[in-house]
Design an enzyme around this catalytic site. Structure first.
Site, PDB file in Angstrom:
ATOM      1  N   HIS A  53       0.915  -1.180  -0.021  1.00 46.71           N
ATOM      2  CA  HIS A  53      -0.104   0.286   0.023  1.00 46.71           C
ATOM      3  C   HIS A  53       1.028   1.359   0.221  1.00 46.71           C
ATOM      4  O   HIS A  53       1.632   1.459   0.847  1.00 46.71           O
ATOM      5  CB  HIS A  53      -0.904  -0.088   1.374  1.00 46.71           C
ATOM      6  CG  HIS A  53      -1.689   1.001   1.254  1.00 46.71           C
ATOM      7  ND1 HIS A  53      -3.214   1.115   0.608  1.00 46.71           N
ATOM      8  CD2 HIS A  53      -1.707   2.396   1.635  1.00 46.71           C
ATOM      9  CE1 HIS A  53      -3.732   2.569   0.741  1.00 46.71           C
ATOM     10  NE2 HIS A  53      -2.886   3.051   1.447  1.00 46.71           N
ATOM     11  N   CYS A  54       0.925   1.873  -0.953  1.00 45.45           N
ATOM     12  CA  CYS A  54       1.541   3.390  -1.228  1.00 45.45           C
ATOM     13  C   CYS A  54       0.930   4.367  -0.805  1.00 45.45           C
ATOM     14  O   CYS A  54       0.025   4.746  -1.571  1.00 45.45           O
ATOM     15  CB  CYS A  54       2.283   3.465  -2.804  1.00 45.45           C
ATOM     16  SG  CYS A  54       3.267   4.747  -2.865  1.00 45.45           S
ATOM     17  N   PRO A  55       1.475   5.061   0.390  1.00 35.21           N
ATOM     18  CA  PRO A  55       0.738   6.352   0.666  1.00 35.21           C
ATOM     19  C   PRO A  55       0.917   7.553  -0.289  1.00 35.21           C
ATOM     20  O   PRO A  55       0.052   8.682  -0.277  1.00 35.21           O
ATOM     21  CB  PRO A  55       1.414   6.548   2.065  1.00 35.21           C
ATOM     22  CG  PRO A  55       2.689   6.060   2.067  1.00 35.21           C
ATOM     23  CD  PRO A  55       2.467   4.711   1.334  1.00 35.21           C
ATOM     24  N   GLY A  85      -1.633   7.293  -2.660  1.00 36.36           N
ATOM     25  CA  GLY A  85      -2.920   7.028  -1.923  1.00 36.36           C
ATOM     26  C   GLY A  85      -3.926   5.700  -2.237  1.00 36.36           C
ATOM     27  O   GLY A  85      -4.936   5.702  -2.297  1.00 36.36           O
ATOM     28  N   ASN A  86      -3.015   4.611  -2.679  1.00 39.25           N
ATOM     29  CA  ASN A  86      -3.739   3.512  -3.135  1.00 39.25           C
ATOM     30  C   ASN A  86      -2.897   2.387  -2.958  1.00 39.25           C
ATOM     31  O   ASN A  86      -1.505   2.399  -2.684  1.00 39.25           O
ATOM     32  CB  ASN A  86      -3.881   3.729  -4.598  1.00 39.25           C
ATOM     33  CG  ASN A  86      -4.928   2.888  -5.233  1.00 39.25           C
ATOM     34  OD1 ASN A  86      -5.467   2.045  -4.745  1.00 39.25           O
ATOM     35  ND2 ASN A  86      -5.203   2.828  -6.525  1.00 39.25           N
TER      36      ASN A  86
END
Ligand SMILES: [Zn+2]
Ligand SMILES: [Zn+2]
Ligand SMILES: [Zn+2]
Length: 357
Positions: free
Chosen positions: A189-191, A194-195
Site C-alpha cells: 500500500h503506497c501512501p 494513496g492506493n
C-alpha cells in the site's frame, strides 16, 4: 519404589492406549468453499479440501481499526498525494521559469525541442501517477458467503476465505485494511499514490517511478547548466586553480573559489538563483530515492515476487524468474510499447468458473 514404577508403567500403557484411540478418532469438518464435509484423521486448524482445493487457515481474530485511525490513514494518504503533486508543480513551474529565459532568450529550435521534452516528460509522469492513484489496484471477483453454488473439482485451488470481505480470496491476493478490500497480486500500500499497488496498476506505478527519475535527471542537468550561465565566474575556477600555490590543499582552494564566485555574483540571492539551487538539490535527491525504489520494484517483478512475498520467510522456486513476469504486467508487445501511455486493464477470471446461485 516398586509401586511408583508400577504406576509409571500404567501411565505409559494408558498413554499408548489413548494415542491409539486418538488415531482411530476422526474429525468431521466442513470446507468453507464447496461446503462438503471432510474427514480429517486428527484435529488440524489448517487444512486443504481434497475436492475444491480451498485452504482453511486459522487466524486469530484481529481487532477492527477505530474510526479515528482510519480517518488518520486517509488524511495521511491525501496529505502525501498533495505533497507529491506540489513537488511536481514546483519543479515544472520553477524549472520553466528559472531556466528557459536564461537558456533561450529568443524563440529558437532549442526552445521548441526542450519545450517538447518537458511536455512529454510531464504528461507521462502525471498520466501514470493519476492512473496508479485512481484505478482499482487489483479487483477480486466478490462472491458473498453462502451464495456459492456448485464448485467444480479444483475450482477454488489455493483460495482462502477473507474474513473482512466475506469472500473467497485467490492465492496471490492479499487483503489491504487501508483500502478495505482484497487486492490481486498486492505489492504494497503506497501512501504517495494513496492506493495499493496491485495487478491492475503495477504497470502505471513502475512507469510513474521511471518517468520521475528521467524527469528529475533532466531537471538536474538543465539546472546545473543554467547555473553555469547565471554564475559565469564559476567556470573560471579551472583557470584560477592553475595559479594556486602548491602549499595550499586543492580541496580548500576549490571550495574557497566556488564560495568567492557565488558571493561575487550579484545574482546570489535573486529568486532565480534560489529556484535553481532548489531545483538542483530537489531533483538529485528525488531521482536517487525514487531510482532505488524503481530498481527494487523491477528486480522483484523480474524474479516473480511482490514486495509482500519478499517479506515472508517462504521462498518461491526460482523457475518463475524471467521476462515473462515483466510481460505479465507490461503486456506482450515489444518493450518499446511498455513505456507509452496506454490504458491497460486487468480482469480477475479466477472465480468465473464457479457457478453462483
Ligand atoms: Zn472444498
Ligand atoms: Zn479482503
Ligand atoms: Zn491499500
Amino acid at each position: 519404589m516398586e509401586g511408583f514404577s508400577g504406576g509409571a508403567e500404567w501411565d505409559q500403557s494408558h498413554e499408548v492406549k489413548s494415542q491409539v484411540e486418538e488415531q482411530k478418532a476422526v474429525y468431521n469438518v466442513q470446507c468453507w468453499g464447496c461446503t462438503q464435509w471432510l474427514v480429517l484423521p486428527s484435529y488440524a486448524p489448517n487444512f486443504k479440501c481434497g475436492w475444491c482445493g480451498a485452504l482453511t487457515i486459522y487466524k486469530a481474530p484481529q481487532p477492527a481499526r477505530s474510526r479515528w485511525s482510519m480517518w488518520l490513514l486517509t488524511f495521511r494518504d491525501r496529505a502525501f498525494v498533495t505533497i507529491v503533486l506540489a513537488i511536481i508543480a514546483s519543479i515544472v513551474c520553477g524549472g520553466v521559469w528559472a531556466a528557459f529565459p536564461v537558456l533561450f532568450p529568443t524563440i529558437s529550435l532549442g526552445l521548441v525541442f526542450h519545450s517538447l521534452v518537458t511536455v512529454i516528460l510531464l504528461f507521462n509522469t502525471v498520466f501514470n501517477f493519476a492512473l496508479s492513484s485512481h484505478v482499482q489496484a487489483g479487483p477480486v471477483g466478490k462472491i458473498s458467503w453462502g451464495e456459492i453454488g456448485f464448485v467444480p473439482k479444483g475450482g477454488l485451488e489455493g483460495h482462502t476465505f477473507c474474513d473482512y470481505c466475506q469472500s473467497p480470496k485467490p492465492a496471490s491476493a492479499h487483503h489491504c485494511r487501508k483500502c478495505a478490500t482484497c487486492v490481486m497480486d498486492m505489492d504494497h500500500h503506497c501512501p504517495f499514490i494513496g492506493n495499493c499497488v496491485g495487478a491492475n496498476n503495477h504497470r502505471y506505478f513502475i512507469l510513474f517511478l521511471l518517468y520521475t527519475v528521467i524527469s528529475c535527471l533532466y531537471v538536474f542537468v538543465m539546472g546545473l547548466y543554467t547555473g553555469l550561465q547565471v554564475w559565469p565566474s564559476v567556470i573560471s575556477i579551472n583557470y584560477s586553480l592553475k595559479r594556486v600555490p602548491r602549499q595550499i590543499p586543492m580541496g580548500l582552494a576549490l571550495g574557497s573559489h566556488i564560495l568567492a564566485a557565488l558571493i561575487d555574483s550579484p545574482l546570489l540571492l535573486s529568486s532565480r538563483a534560489l529556484a535553481l539551487i532548489y531545483l538542483v538539490v530537489a531533483s538529485i535527491a528525488i531521482s536517487t530515492a525514487v531510482g532505488l525504489l524503481l530498481y527494487q520494484q523491477v528486480n522483484l517483478l523480474y524474479s516473480g515476487e511482490t514486495f509482500i512475498d519478499s517479506l515472508s520467510t517462504y521462498t518461491k522456486s526460482k523457475d518463475r524468474e524471467g521476462w515473462d513476469n515483466l510481460r505479465r504486467v507490461f503486456g506482450n508487445r515489444h518493450p518499446f510499447w511498455w513505456l507509452l501511455p496506454i490504458f491497460r486493464t486487468y480482469s480477475d477470471s479466477s472465480l468465473k468458473k464457479i457457478h453462483v446461485r
